[in-house]
Design a protein around this motif. Structure first.
Motif, PDB file in Angstrom:
ATOM      1  N   ALA A  50      30.537  18.377  -8.606  1.00 35.22           N
ATOM      2  CA  ALA A  50      31.298  18.619  -9.986  1.00 35.22           C
ATOM      3  C   ALA A  50      30.737  17.908 -11.097  1.00 35.22           C
ATOM      4  CB  ALA A  50      32.559  18.504  -9.720  1.00 35.22           C
ATOM      5  N   ALA A  51      30.157  16.801 -10.834  1.00 41.03           N
ATOM      6  CA  ALA A  51      29.624  15.860 -11.772  1.00 41.03           C
ATOM      7  C   ALA A  51      28.367  16.294 -12.334  1.00 41.03           C
ATOM      8  CB  ALA A  51      29.419  14.401 -10.996  1.00 41.03           C
ATOM      9  N   MET A 109      20.931  18.644 -21.851  1.00 46.37           N
ATOM     10  CA  MET A 109      21.642  17.940 -20.621  1.00 46.37           C
ATOM     11  C   MET A 109      22.770  18.526 -20.188  1.00 46.37           C
ATOM     12  SD  MET A 109      22.130  14.072 -20.125  1.00 46.37           S
ATOM     13  CE  MET A 109      20.489  13.425 -19.835  1.00 46.37           C
ATOM     14  N   THR A 110      23.709  18.873 -21.246  1.00 40.90           N
ATOM     15  CA  THR A 110      25.167  19.256 -20.615  1.00 40.90           C
ATOM     16  C   THR A 110      25.493  20.371 -21.437  1.00 40.90           C
ATOM     17  OG1 THR A 110      26.397  18.310 -22.561  1.00 40.90           O
ATOM     18  CG2 THR A 110      25.784  16.934 -20.682  1.00 40.90           C
ATOM     19  N   GLY A 111      24.714  20.974 -22.412  1.00 36.96           N
ATOM     20  CA  GLY A 111      25.306  22.494 -23.085  1.00 36.96           C
ATOM     21  C   GLY A 111      25.851  22.211 -24.332  1.00 36.96           C
ATOM     22  N   LYS A 112      26.531  20.771 -24.532  1.00 38.08           N
ATOM     23  CA  LYS A 112      27.137  20.297 -25.577  1.00 38.08           C
ATOM     24  C   LYS A 112      26.193  19.238 -26.360  1.00 38.08           C
ATOM     25  CE  LYS A 112      32.038  20.291 -24.814  1.00 38.08           C
ATOM     26  NZ  LYS A 112      32.831  20.673 -26.341  1.00 38.08           N
ATOM     27  N   PRO A 113      25.959  19.140 -27.585  1.00 37.37           N
ATOM     28  CA  PRO A 113      25.235  18.026 -28.077  1.00 37.37           C
ATOM     29  C   PRO A 113      25.448  16.538 -27.900  1.00 37.37           C
ATOM     30  CG  PRO A 113      25.995  19.424 -30.019  1.00 37.37           C
ATOM     31  CD  PRO A 113      26.942  19.712 -28.814  1.00 37.37           C
ATOM     32  N   ALA A 114      24.530  16.299 -27.105  1.00 37.68           N
ATOM     33  CA  ALA A 114      24.667  14.793 -26.454  1.00 37.68           C
ATOM     34  C   ALA A 114      23.361  13.895 -26.760  1.00 37.68           C
ATOM     35  CB  ALA A 114      24.836  14.769 -24.839  1.00 37.68           C
ATOM     36  N   ARG A 115      23.567  12.473 -27.150  1.00 35.29           N
ATOM     37  CA  ARG A 115      22.615  11.724 -27.547  1.00 35.29           C
ATOM     38  C   ARG A 115      21.763  11.191 -26.395  1.00 35.29           C
ATOM     39  NH1 ARG A 115      20.325  10.554 -32.118  1.00 35.29           N
ATOM     40  NH2 ARG A 115      22.043  10.840 -33.435  1.00 35.29           N
ATOM     41  N   GLN A 116      20.622  11.178 -26.458  1.00 36.76           N
ATOM     42  CA  GLN A 116      19.868  10.797 -25.184  1.00 36.76           C
ATOM     43  C   GLN A 116      18.419  10.349 -25.550  1.00 36.76           C
ATOM     44  OE1 GLN A 116      18.937  14.636 -22.815  1.00 36.76           O
ATOM     45  NE2 GLN A 116      20.490  15.061 -24.251  1.00 36.76           N
ATOM     46  N   LEU A 117      17.905   9.896 -24.601  1.00 34.46           N
ATOM     47  CA  LEU A 117      16.384   9.603 -24.704  1.00 34.46           C
ATOM     48  C   LEU A 117      15.484  10.827 -24.916  1.00 34.46           C
ATOM     49  CD1 LEU A 117      15.386   6.615 -22.294  1.00 34.46           C
ATOM     50  CD2 LEU A 117      15.739   6.383 -24.915  1.00 34.46           C
ATOM     51  N   PRO A 128      25.752  27.095 -22.511  1.00 33.30           N
ATOM     52  CA  PRO A 128      26.874  26.376 -22.794  1.00 33.30           C
ATOM     53  C   PRO A 128      27.264  25.395 -21.776  1.00 33.30           C
ATOM     54  CG  PRO A 128      27.542  28.705 -22.893  1.00 33.30           C
ATOM     55  CD  PRO A 128      26.220  28.636 -22.590  1.00 33.30           C
ATOM     56  N   MET A 129      28.081  24.457 -22.085  1.00 29.32           N
ATOM     57  CA  MET A 129      28.792  23.707 -20.675  1.00 29.32           C
ATOM     58  C   MET A 129      29.763  24.651 -20.058  1.00 29.32           C
ATOM     59  SD  MET A 129      31.298  20.416 -21.133  1.00 29.32           S
ATOM     60  CE  MET A 129      30.160  18.995 -21.389  1.00 29.32           C
ATOM     61  N   PRO A 130      29.627  24.842 -18.682  1.00 29.28           N
ATOM     62  CA  PRO A 130      29.125  23.548 -18.155  1.00 29.28           C
ATOM     63  C   PRO A 130      27.803  24.229 -17.479  1.00 29.28           C
ATOM     64  CG  PRO A 130      30.868  24.853 -16.769  1.00 29.28           C
ATOM     65  CD  PRO A 130      30.886  25.429 -18.263  1.00 29.28           C
ATOM     66  N   LEU A 131      27.429  25.290 -17.605  1.00 24.19           N
ATOM     67  CA  LEU A 131      26.200  26.006 -17.133  1.00 24.19           C
ATOM     68  C   LEU A 131      25.105  24.994 -17.170  1.00 24.19           C
ATOM     69  CD1 LEU A 131      26.721  29.732 -18.026  1.00 24.19           C
ATOM     70  CD2 LEU A 131      27.617  28.306 -16.017  1.00 24.19           C
ATOM     71  N   GLN A 132      24.672  24.651 -18.534  1.00 26.17           N
ATOM     72  CA  GLN A 132      23.861  23.863 -18.708  1.00 26.17           C
ATOM     73  C   GLN A 132      23.380  22.644 -17.771  1.00 26.17           C
ATOM     74  OE1 GLN A 132      21.073  24.840 -20.416  1.00 26.17           O
ATOM     75  NE2 GLN A 132      19.693  22.943 -20.628  1.00 26.17           N
ATOM     76  N   GLY A 133      24.476  21.944 -17.618  1.00 31.94           N
ATOM     77  CA  GLY A 133      24.792  20.791 -16.653  1.00 31.94           C
ATOM     78  C   GLY A 133      24.361  20.872 -15.338  1.00 31.94           C
ATOM     79  N   LEU A 134      24.512  22.452 -15.033  1.00 27.81           N
ATOM     80  CA  LEU A 134      24.083  22.852 -13.396  1.00 27.81           C
ATOM     81  C   LEU A 134      22.690  22.873 -13.559  1.00 27.81           C
ATOM     82  CD1 LEU A 134      26.436  25.931 -12.323  1.00 27.81           C
ATOM     83  CD2 LEU A 134      26.204  23.659 -11.170  1.00 27.81           C
ATOM     84  N   ILE A 135      22.115  23.375 -14.433  1.00 33.71           N
ATOM     85  CA  ILE A 135      20.678  23.358 -14.694  1.00 33.71           C
ATOM     86  C   ILE A 135      20.014  22.040 -14.566  1.00 33.71           C
ATOM     87  CG2 ILE A 135      18.513  24.158 -15.798  1.00 33.71           C
ATOM     88  CD1 ILE A 135      20.376  26.569 -16.907  1.00 33.71           C
ATOM     89  N   TYR A 136      20.632  21.408 -15.379  1.00 33.84           N
ATOM     90  CA  TYR A 136      19.742  19.798 -15.566  1.00 33.84           C
ATOM     91  C   TYR A 136      20.153  19.168 -14.226  1.00 33.84           C
ATOM     92  CZ  TYR A 136      19.343  15.020 -16.929  1.00 33.84           C
ATOM     93  OH  TYR A 136      18.886  13.822 -16.941  1.00 33.84           O
ATOM     94  N   ASN A 137      21.233  19.009 -13.659  1.00 37.30           N
ATOM     95  CA  ASN A 137      21.640  18.432 -12.519  1.00 37.30           C
ATOM     96  C   ASN A 137      20.665  18.865 -11.420  1.00 37.30           C
ATOM     97  OD1 ASN A 137      22.921  16.908 -10.809  1.00 37.30           O
ATOM     98  ND2 ASN A 137      24.388  18.365  -9.836  1.00 37.30           N
ATOM     99  N   LYS A 138      20.402  20.049 -11.157  1.00 40.67           N
ATOM    100  CA  LYS A 138      19.405  20.582 -10.168  1.00 40.67           C
ATOM    101  C   LYS A 138      17.829  19.950 -10.630  1.00 40.67           C
ATOM    102  CE  LYS A 138      20.715  24.389  -7.580  1.00 40.67           C
ATOM    103  NZ  LYS A 138      20.405  25.389  -6.945  1.00 40.67           N
ATOM    104  N   ALA A 139      17.275  20.240 -11.920  1.00 43.71           N
ATOM    105  CA  ALA A 139      16.261  19.576 -12.206  1.00 43.71           C
ATOM    106  C   ALA A 139      16.246  18.170 -11.974  1.00 43.71           C
ATOM    107  CB  ALA A 139      15.946  20.003 -13.698  1.00 43.71           C
TER     108      ALA A 139
END
Lengths: 374, 374
Positions: free
Chosen positions: B122-123, B282-290, B308-319
């Motif tokens: 879930a994270a 990273m998450t589908g919502k605007p988030a500041r990151q390196l 959109p969140m939470p789908l992009q998070g799933l993609i990012y997590n796998k990658a």
């Protein structure tokens, strides 16, 4: 113990107010701050008239002049190549067609033939082409105590001329690296400008930027904090971050003395802090401004990209003459910072200065009380 | 006179420290601040283990727990539809192909078959699917004095449960409008987060945002300032703006006690303030990151848009499972704020807290001296 910059300039409060309007500049200096005239748009002759007017209305207080002298730009850095008429040849036809279609869509008529023929003014480029003559004019006015360059360090001969006349040289920067370069070039006062500022700005926020710049230039170089400052709490915060003073601009656009275009004032008073955008659509360099149909159109990846400075300024200037004339609200953006969300009514300049000072004193006392024994 | 939030929570300094690492949370609370455990990634059972550990290592000091409970998201807000395996069906095949091609280009091998099969946690969605059980777990620990929701106001039953247990409820927001809604929903502490902050953030800078939020929620609701705060000058500035305390996160990523991935620590210590980007990658919502090869690829208009969140998070997590495993530096970004430019070495947590306090006191005294008679 006032900050050293106050002693150096002979001012009461370390509030620096950038404005294109002489009335505002004089009113801020009279109120104990330091007005700085944005002189980009004035020919040397016109500048002489403006400065003579300020001299007469400033009660003997000091003030400053701000120009935008680029170290380099398209057109090989000057000469005939840099004349607007020659620069225009570098603009692709597709860009003009895009602009015409955009303005047509918003029902903006072409300029009348008698206006169309007029050459674009240098100010439309957002850079100065007559800077040496402007500086010469400014240095003849003994109340001008600081010259500030909006585009980083000015050329060495201009710095020397200012120093010979006892005038401090300031420059705007958006990163610690640029601050260091400016000081090495002979700049006396660093105006460190956060990304929330109006007009040209970098990416780093004021909160993060100021301590970095203060640390890199060392204790002997005064730093003014710019970006996001409209009230006394923000002034106290900027001084807590290590700045010696605050550089403000946006808040003077809607004061009673300002000559800002009425459509713009209306848009500014209505805008929230989220209604600004950092965009290259106005000048070719990233500049924060009100989000408008103009900025949105240039952001769309389907459309042409903005051209580099000074070409984009030429395009914008021509378009703005058309849509400003017809008081179009959708296209009429304005360079302004995020502080626009706190600008909700027209107030006299003196009231803005004095209420900022009052709030600064209150914030300082509140901060001190947090450390006092119970 | 300490700020009221210190009295309410029984803490020495109004320094709130968000960290996913229990060692950092305990160390901050022991040093007189208020550690807050980012508990998103923990199942209720694992959370119980973490909190029991903190209880044993915090010398009886209070601390907090932070979750990310969305009011709504794709998958009809919960139930089986929200299980990662079902959500994955909503991700277009073109997105997976794009990610595979990107990772191939960087020479990242596929996951070994035994890891590939594991369902995304879930994270990986950057939202909590087990929030009620997590809250129940947290409320069994009497030293947990504040629950903070990273995605705005939590559902009403969670707010009630916290209040019944004498636990304050905080929530993050990025605009005065959201702050007002949070207080109306029953939130006790508003964490107002500027655009310079790491992770999910709005557009308004801390300097502009804090006074607006303080004014809209009124004097009885404590506001914590987040975004751009890493040292005592910034802490003094935040308090001058009207906040009762500071909410910090980025600076704890590189303390000695942190369990941050070594590739990330290396990238963080090297980064300048201009090396972060606000991105939906990273998450589908605007988030500041390196800024990384990952964020750059998703910014390119030629490539698919982030989902959109939470789908992009799933993609990012796998990658991320693929490129973290191989310690790839180019793709390895990290949620962090612009303060990253000031993070240049690994320091013990206690030293960071105490030097922040020292610098805050110095800045307060310097500010007071500016108003003292000569």
């Amino acid at each position: 113990m006032k900050p050293p910059i106050c002693e150096k300039l002979g001012i009461e409060f370390p509030i620096f107010a950038f404005s294109h309007c002489r009335d505002v500049v004089a009113a801020v200096s009279r109120a104990g701050g330091f007005g700085v005239l944005g002189a980009l748009a004035f020919s040397p002759d016109q500048l002489e008239i403006e400065l003579a007017w300020i001299d007469e209305h400033v009660d003997g207080r000091p003030y400053g002049v701000d120009l935008a002298i680029p170290m380099k730009y398209l057109g090989k850095g000057g000469g005939d190549d840099a004349l607007p008429t020659n620069l225009e040849k570098l603009i692709p036809e597709a860009h003009w067609q895009f602009v015409d279609a955009l303005l047509d869509k918003h029902g903006i008529p072409p300029l009348p033939a008698d206006l169309e023929g007029k050459a674009a003014k240098a100010a439309g480029l957002n850079v100065d082409l007559e800077s040496r003559a402007q500086i010469e004019t400014a240095l003849k006015h003994p109340l001008v105590k600081m010259f500030v360059n909006a585009l980083g360090p000015p050329p060495a001969d201009i710095i020397d001329a200012c120093h010979d006349a006892g005038v401090l040289v300031g420059a705007l920067c958006g990163s610690p690296r640029h601050a260091q370069k400016q000081v090495e070039a002979g700049v006396d006062v660093v105006v460190a400008q956060g990304t929330e500022a109006g007009g040209h700005c970098g990416e780093i926020s004021t909160m993060v930027l100021i301590p970095q710049v203060v640390d890199v230039v060392g204790p002997d170089v005064p730093v003014l904090a710019a970006g996001g400052i409209g009230g006394g709490r923000q002034m106290a915060a900027a001084l807590a971050l290590g700045a010696q003073g605050v550089w403000t601009g946006s808040i003077w656009l809607t004061v009673a003395e300002a000559d800002t275009h009425e459509t713009a004032v209306q848009n500014l008073l209505e805008a929230k802090s989220t209604d600004t955008v950092r965009s290259r659509a106005m000048t070719g360099k990233p500049a924060r401004q009100l989000r408008s149909a103009w900025t949105e159109a240039w952001e769309d990846p389907e459309n042409p990209d903005p051209l580099p400075m000074p070409l984009q300024g030429l395009i914008y200037n021509k378009a703005a003459r058309r849509f400003t004339r017809t008081k179009n609200k959708e296209l009429n953006g304005w360079p302004v910072g995020q502080i626009v969300g706190a600008m909700d009514r027209v107030r006299p300049t003196q009231e803005v200065v004095l209420s900022m000072v009052e709030e600064w004193v209150e914030a300082t006392e509140r901060l001190g009380s947090l450390l006092a024994d119970d």
